[in-house]
Design a protein around this motif. Structure first.
Motif, mmCIF file in Angstrom:
data_model
loop_
_atom_site.group_PDB
_atom_site.id
_atom_site.type_symbol
_atom_site.label_atom_id
_atom_site.label_comp_id
_atom_site.label_asym_id
_atom_site.label_seq_id
_atom_site.Cartn_x
_atom_site.Cartn_y
_atom_site.Cartn_z
ATOM 1 N N HIS A 160 -10.028 15.736 -4.615
ATOM 2 C CA HIS A 160 -10.135 14.354 -5.038
ATOM 3 C C HIS A 160 -8.881 14.001 -5.812
ATOM 4 O O HIS A 160 -8.546 14.660 -6.793
ATOM 5 C CB HIS A 160 -11.366 14.159 -5.931
ATOM 6 C CG HIS A 160 -12.639 14.525 -5.239
ATOM 7 N ND1 HIS A 160 -13.212 13.729 -4.278
ATOM 8 C CD2 HIS A 160 -13.431 15.605 -5.345
ATOM 9 C CE1 HIS A 160 -14.314 14.302 -3.841
ATOM 10 N NE2 HIS A 160 -14.465 15.455 -4.473
ATOM 11 N N SER A 161 -8.195 12.981 -5.354
ATOM 12 C CA SER A 161 -6.986 12.592 -6.055
ATOM 13 C C SER A 161 -7.312 11.516 -7.078
ATOM 14 O O SER A 161 -8.231 10.727 -6.902
ATOM 15 C CB SER A 161 -5.944 12.077 -5.066
ATOM 16 O OG SER A 161 -6.452 10.940 -4.405
ATOM 17 N N HIS A 162 -6.559 11.506 -8.146
ATOM 18 C CA HIS A 162 -6.755 10.529 -9.198
ATOM 19 C C HIS A 162 -5.878 9.322 -8.910
ATOM 20 O O HIS A 162 -4.663 9.441 -8.759
ATOM 21 C CB HIS A 162 -6.382 11.125 -10.552
ATOM 22 C CG HIS A 162 -6.359 10.121 -11.646
ATOM 23 N ND1 HIS A 162 -7.512 9.554 -12.143
ATOM 24 C CD2 HIS A 162 -5.337 9.555 -12.320
ATOM 25 C CE1 HIS A 162 -7.192 8.690 -13.088
ATOM 26 N NE2 HIS A 162 -5.878 8.681 -13.214
ATOM 27 N N VAL A 163 -6.494 8.143 -8.788
ATOM 28 C CA VAL A 163 -5.763 6.908 -8.586
ATOM 29 C C VAL A 163 -5.998 6.048 -9.821
ATOM 30 O O VAL A 163 -7.137 5.669 -10.107
ATOM 31 C CB VAL A 163 -6.241 6.168 -7.307
ATOM 32 C CG1 VAL A 163 -5.505 4.863 -7.142
ATOM 33 C CG2 VAL A 163 -6.064 7.053 -6.094
ATOM 34 N N PRO A 164 -4.949 5.741 -10.585
ATOM 35 C CA PRO A 164 -5.129 4.934 -11.789
ATOM 36 C C PRO A 164 -5.699 3.553 -11.461
ATOM 37 O O PRO A 164 -5.369 2.951 -10.435
ATOM 38 C CB PRO A 164 -3.711 4.810 -12.360
ATOM 39 C CG PRO A 164 -2.927 5.898 -11.712
ATOM 40 C CD PRO A 164 -3.576 6.160 -10.392
ATOM 41 N N ARG A 165 -6.561 3.054 -12.334
ATOM 42 C CA ARG A 165 -7.172 1.739 -12.109
ATOM 43 C C ARG A 165 -6.141 0.628 -12.083
ATOM 44 O O ARG A 165 -6.279 -0.340 -11.343
ATOM 45 C CB ARG A 165 -8.192 1.447 -13.201
ATOM 46 C CG ARG A 165 -9.387 2.335 -13.155
ATOM 47 C CD ARG A 165 -10.357 1.977 -14.249
ATOM 48 N NE ARG A 165 -11.374 3.020 -14.332
ATOM 49 C CZ ARG A 165 -12.197 3.170 -15.321
ATOM 50 N NH1 ARG A 165 -12.144 2.346 -16.343
ATOM 51 N NH2 ARG A 165 -13.075 4.133 -15.312
ATOM 52 N N ARG A 170 -0.898 -4.298 -0.200
ATOM 53 C CA ARG A 170 -1.820 -3.217 -0.566
ATOM 54 C C ARG A 170 -2.831 -3.011 0.559
ATOM 55 O O ARG A 170 -3.493 -3.948 0.964
ATOM 56 C CB ARG A 170 -2.571 -3.564 -1.855
ATOM 57 C CG ARG A 170 -1.722 -3.591 -3.076
ATOM 58 C CD ARG A 170 -2.532 -4.096 -4.282
ATOM 59 N NE ARG A 170 -1.797 -3.957 -5.507
ATOM 60 C CZ ARG A 170 -0.920 -4.836 -5.962
ATOM 61 N NH1 ARG A 170 -0.681 -5.940 -5.277
ATOM 62 N NH2 ARG A 170 -0.285 -4.617 -7.092
ATOM 63 N N ASP A 171 -2.933 -1.779 1.055
ATOM 64 C CA ASP A 171 -3.966 -1.412 2.010
ATOM 65 C C ASP A 171 -4.901 -0.428 1.316
ATOM 66 O O ASP A 171 -4.717 -0.092 0.145
ATOM 67 C CB ASP A 171 -3.348 -0.772 3.262
ATOM 68 C CG ASP A 171 -2.515 -1.774 4.062
ATOM 69 O OD1 ASP A 171 -2.927 -2.938 4.163
ATOM 70 O OD2 ASP A 171 -1.444 -1.373 4.565
ATOM 71 N N GLU A 172 -5.909 0.052 2.045
ATOM 72 C CA GLU A 172 -6.897 0.937 1.428
ATOM 73 C C GLU A 172 -6.287 2.259 0.968
ATOM 74 O O GLU A 172 -6.566 2.730 -0.122
ATOM 75 C CB GLU A 172 -8.032 1.215 2.413
ATOM 76 C CG GLU A 172 -9.154 2.004 1.802
ATOM 77 C CD GLU A 172 -10.303 2.206 2.780
ATOM 78 O OE1 GLU A 172 -11.123 3.088 2.498
ATOM 79 O OE2 GLU A 172 -10.371 1.508 3.796
ATOM 80 N N LYS A 173 -5.453 2.882 1.798
ATOM 81 C CA LYS A 173 -4.866 4.185 1.471
ATOM 82 C C LYS A 173 -3.353 4.138 1.284
ATOM 83 O O LYS A 173 -2.757 5.120 0.864
ATOM 84 C CB LYS A 173 -5.179 5.207 2.573
ATOM 85 C CG LYS A 173 -6.628 5.527 2.713
ATOM 86 C CD LYS A 173 -7.057 6.418 1.591
ATOM 87 C CE LYS A 173 -8.499 6.845 1.760
ATOM 88 N NZ LYS A 173 -8.928 7.708 0.696
ATOM 89 N N SER A 183 1.698 6.541 0.586
ATOM 90 C CA SER A 183 0.318 6.901 0.268
ATOM 91 C C SER A 183 0.029 6.668 -1.210
ATOM 92 O O SER A 183 0.886 6.852 -2.072
ATOM 93 C CB SER A 183 0.077 8.364 0.609
ATOM 94 O OG SER A 183 -1.165 8.793 0.110
ATOM 95 N N LEU A 184 -1.222 6.277 -1.509
ATOM 96 C CA LEU A 184 -1.637 6.047 -2.895
ATOM 97 C C LEU A 184 -1.499 7.296 -3.750
ATOM 98 O O LEU A 184 -1.290 7.206 -4.960
ATOM 99 C CB LEU A 184 -3.108 5.601 -2.947
ATOM 100 C CG LEU A 184 -3.416 4.188 -2.502
ATOM 101 C CD1 LEU A 184 -4.907 3.938 -2.583
ATOM 102 C CD2 LEU A 184 -2.684 3.192 -3.346
#
Length: 140
Positions: A73-78, A110-113, A127-128
């Motif tokens: 699981h990667s961490h994506v900042p809010r 911005r796309d989903e990934k 990539s995010l």
């Protein structure tokens, strides 16, 4: 602490549904010999007292099913979804005293990934997982 060896034995001997094998089978290539298998059928059973103690100790231990091996699981900042500029992590191993990120770069879409960024005058999809929000006072 007295029950820890039994817990570890249970973890190592319990078959994992998603792997279709136990940890011991993956490491040693064969199943572990469990305490009930120590006494062959031709010899007398162990003393009733030790069997009762063993049974009561093992009755309280329940196997925990395992799932999702190998998923990360990667961490994506809010704040990544609302920022206009981002830093991009470099894929190669950085030299000492070199920043692991490049940028900041302007977010175009911005796309989903993926985010589409304006990098050196060209649009690139990144990539995010490689992005970090940049808070810029004076945009370039």
């Amino acid at each position: 602490m007295d029950q820890l060896p039994w817990v570890l034995l249970g973890i190592r001997a319990a078959p994992k549904a998603d792997l279709e094998a136990s940890s011991a089978q993956l490491v040693y290539g064969t199943s572990l010999v469990l305490p009930g298998e120590f006494w062959p059928a031709s010899t007398s059973e162990p003393s009733r007292r030790s069997a009762t103690e063993l049974e009561s100790a093992l009755r309280h231990l329940l196997p925990v099913p395992t799932q999702f091996h190998g998923t990360t699981h990667s961490h994506v900042p809010r704040t990544l979804q609302s920022t206009d500029f981002v830093f991009v992590r470099r894929d190669r191993k950085p030299h000492p005293l070199v920043s692991p990120y490049e940028g900041p770069f302007k977010v175009v879409r911005r796309d989903e990934k993926y985010f589409t960024l304006l990098v050196r005058g060209k649009e690139e999809r990144v990539s995010l997982d490689r992005l970090k929000p940049a808070f810029v006072n004076n945009p370039p």
